[in-house]
Design a protein around this motif. Structure first.
Motif, PDB file in Angstrom:
ATOM      1  N   GLN A   1       5.615  -4.080   9.536  1.00 34.10           N
ATOM      2  CA  GLN A   1       6.214  -4.687   8.362  1.00 34.10           C
ATOM      3  C   GLN A   1       6.513  -6.150   8.630  1.00 34.10           C
ATOM      4  OE1 GLN A   1       6.745  -3.420   5.423  1.00 34.10           O
ATOM      5  NE2 GLN A   1       6.154  -1.306   5.860  1.00 34.10           N
ATOM      6  N   VAL A   2       6.303  -6.942   7.590  1.00 32.72           N
ATOM      7  CA  VAL A   2       6.570  -8.378   7.666  1.00 32.72           C
ATOM      8  C   VAL A   2       7.577  -8.720   6.577  1.00 32.72           C
ATOM      9  CG1 VAL A   2       5.579 -10.674   7.556  1.00 32.72           C
ATOM     10  CG2 VAL A   2       4.250  -8.780   8.527  1.00 32.72           C
ATOM     11  N   THR A 103      -2.254  -3.908  15.157  1.00 35.98           N
ATOM     12  CA  THR A 103      -3.376  -2.962  15.043  1.00 35.98           C
ATOM     13  C   THR A 103      -4.694  -3.665  14.752  1.00 35.98           C
ATOM     14  OG1 THR A 103      -2.967  -2.709  12.694  1.00 35.98           O
ATOM     15  CG2 THR A 103      -1.845  -1.159  14.181  1.00 35.98           C
ATOM     16  N   GLY A 104      -4.610  -4.941  14.371  1.00 30.62           N
ATOM     17  CA  GLY A 104      -5.805  -5.682  13.994  1.00 30.62           C
ATOM     18  C   GLY A 104      -6.024  -5.749  12.498  1.00 30.62           C
ATOM     19  N   ALA A 105      -5.277  -4.974  11.755  1.00 29.99           N
ATOM     20  CA  ALA A 105      -5.393  -4.999  10.302  1.00 29.99           C
ATOM     21  C   ALA A 105      -4.677  -6.217   9.734  1.00 29.99           C
ATOM     22  CB  ALA A 105      -4.806  -3.723   9.712  1.00 29.99           C
ATOM     23  N   ALA A 106      -5.158  -6.693   8.609  1.00 27.17           N
ATOM     24  CA  ALA A 106      -4.520  -7.816   7.920  1.00 27.17           C
ATOM     25  C   ALA A 106      -3.681  -7.278   6.778  1.00 27.17           C
ATOM     26  CB  ALA A 106      -5.554  -8.793   7.398  1.00 27.17           C
ATOM     27  N   THR A 107      -2.553  -7.901   6.537  1.00 26.10           N
ATOM     28  CA  THR A 107      -1.688  -7.472   5.454  1.00 26.10           C
ATOM     29  C   THR A 107      -1.056  -8.675   4.776  1.00 26.10           C
ATOM     30  OG1 THR A 107       0.124  -5.960   4.858  1.00 26.10           O
ATOM     31  CG2 THR A 107       0.387  -7.233   6.864  1.00 26.10           C
ATOM     32  N   GLU A 108      -0.720  -8.495   3.524  1.00 25.44           N
ATOM     33  CA  GLU A 108      -0.143  -9.560   2.710  1.00 25.44           C
ATOM     34  C   GLU A 108       1.318  -9.229   2.430  1.00 25.44           C
ATOM     35  OE1 GLU A 108      -1.797 -11.379  -1.368  1.00 25.44           O
ATOM     36  OE2 GLU A 108      -0.859  -9.420  -1.634  1.00 25.44           O
ATOM     37  N   SER A 109       2.167 -10.241   2.492  1.00 29.74           N
ATOM     38  CA  SER A 109       3.578 -10.046   2.175  1.00 29.74           C
ATOM     39  C   SER A 109       4.059 -11.169   1.276  1.00 29.74           C
ATOM     40  CB  SER A 109       4.422 -10.032   3.456  1.00 29.74           C
ATOM     41  OG  SER A 109       4.088  -8.936   4.270  1.00 29.74           O
ATOM     42  N   TRP A 110       5.063 -10.857   0.464  1.00 34.18           N
ATOM     43  CA  TRP A 110       5.644 -11.838  -0.454  1.00 34.18           C
ATOM     44  C   TRP A 110       7.147 -11.937  -0.216  1.00 34.18           C
ATOM     45  CZ3 TRP A 110       2.997 -14.733  -4.152  1.00 34.18           C
ATOM     46  CH2 TRP A 110       1.656 -14.388  -4.357  1.00 34.18           C
ATOM     47  N   GLY A 111       7.673 -13.127  -0.420  1.00 32.57           N
ATOM     48  CA  GLY A 111       9.110 -13.312  -0.400  1.00 32.57           C
ATOM     49  C   GLY A 111       9.714 -12.917  -1.732  1.00 32.57           C
ATOM     50  N   GLN A 112      11.034 -12.994  -1.794  1.00 31.48           N
ATOM     51  CA  GLN A 112      11.748 -12.549  -2.981  1.00 31.48           C
ATOM     52  C   GLN A 112      11.775 -13.613  -4.074  1.00 31.48           C
ATOM     53  OE1 GLN A 112      13.116 -13.732  -0.287  1.00 31.48           O
ATOM     54  NE2 GLN A 112      14.804 -15.076  -0.888  1.00 31.48           N
ATOM     55  N   GLY A 113      11.435 -14.830  -3.729  1.00 30.01           N
ATOM     56  CA  GLY A 113      11.417 -15.915  -4.709  1.00 30.01           C
ATOM     57  C   GLY A 113      12.690 -16.736  -4.673  1.00 30.01           C
ATOM     58  N   THR A 114      12.556 -18.007  -4.953  1.00 32.41           N
ATOM     59  CA  THR A 114      13.710 -18.900  -5.031  1.00 32.41           C
ATOM     60  C   THR A 114      13.534 -19.799  -6.255  1.00 32.41           C
ATOM     61  OG1 THR A 114      15.069 -20.497  -3.797  1.00 32.41           O
ATOM     62  CG2 THR A 114      12.685 -20.651  -3.487  1.00 32.41           C
ATOM     63  N   GLN A 115      14.604 -19.961  -7.015  1.00 29.75           N
ATOM     64  CA  GLN A 115      14.539 -20.697  -8.275  1.00 29.75           C
ATOM     65  C   GLN A 115      14.602 -22.199  -8.038  1.00 29.75           C
ATOM     66  OE1 GLN A 115      14.281 -19.509 -11.608  1.00 29.75           O
ATOM     67  NE2 GLN A 115      14.042 -21.688 -12.105  1.00 29.75           N
TER      68      GLN A 115
END
Length: 120
Positions: A1-2, A103-115
């Motif tokens: 997890q990122v 593991t070598g897998a690629a994954t995408e993560s997003w932040g919660q956002g800032t106004q």
């Protein structure tokens, strides 16, 4: 997890500056790309700036010459320096990262956002 944690948003008058930060944490092997997106009210989310490892930064035409993206690889952090802000820069800014896991897998993560709010 990122996990991505953003900071630095706020309200500013037109012509002002802000700097956004986004720190990545968790278990991963490397960070491939870190981006900033934004979403204005009633509009689609759009790419603002991208910094991929080993490549020059890319910017949306609307922010070229005013915004600067940079990365501190030692801190797993990406920054977005925003100068000469305009009311049309108002929106929620999101950090996105593409990482390679152990593991070598690629994954995408997003932040919660800032106004970010720019008043005229």
């Amino acid at each position: 997890q990122v996990q991505l944690v953003e900071s630095g948003g706020g309200s500013v008058q037109a012509g002002g500056s802000l700097r956004l930060s986004c720190a990545a944490s968790g278990s991963f092997f490397s960070i491939n790309t870190m981006d900033w997106y934004r979403q204005a009210p009633g509009k689609e989310r759009e790419l603002v700036a991208r910094k991929s490892s080993g490549y020059s930064p890319n910017y949306a035409d609307s922010v070229k010459g005013r915004f600067t993206i940079s990365r501190d690889n030692a801190k797993n952090t990406v920054y977005l320096r925003m100068d000469s802000l305009k009311p049309e820069d108002t929106g929620v800014y999101y950090c996105r990262a593409v990482v390679t896991l152990i593991t070598g897998a690629a994954t995408e993560s997003w932040g919660q956002g800032t106004q970010v709010t720019v008043s005229s």
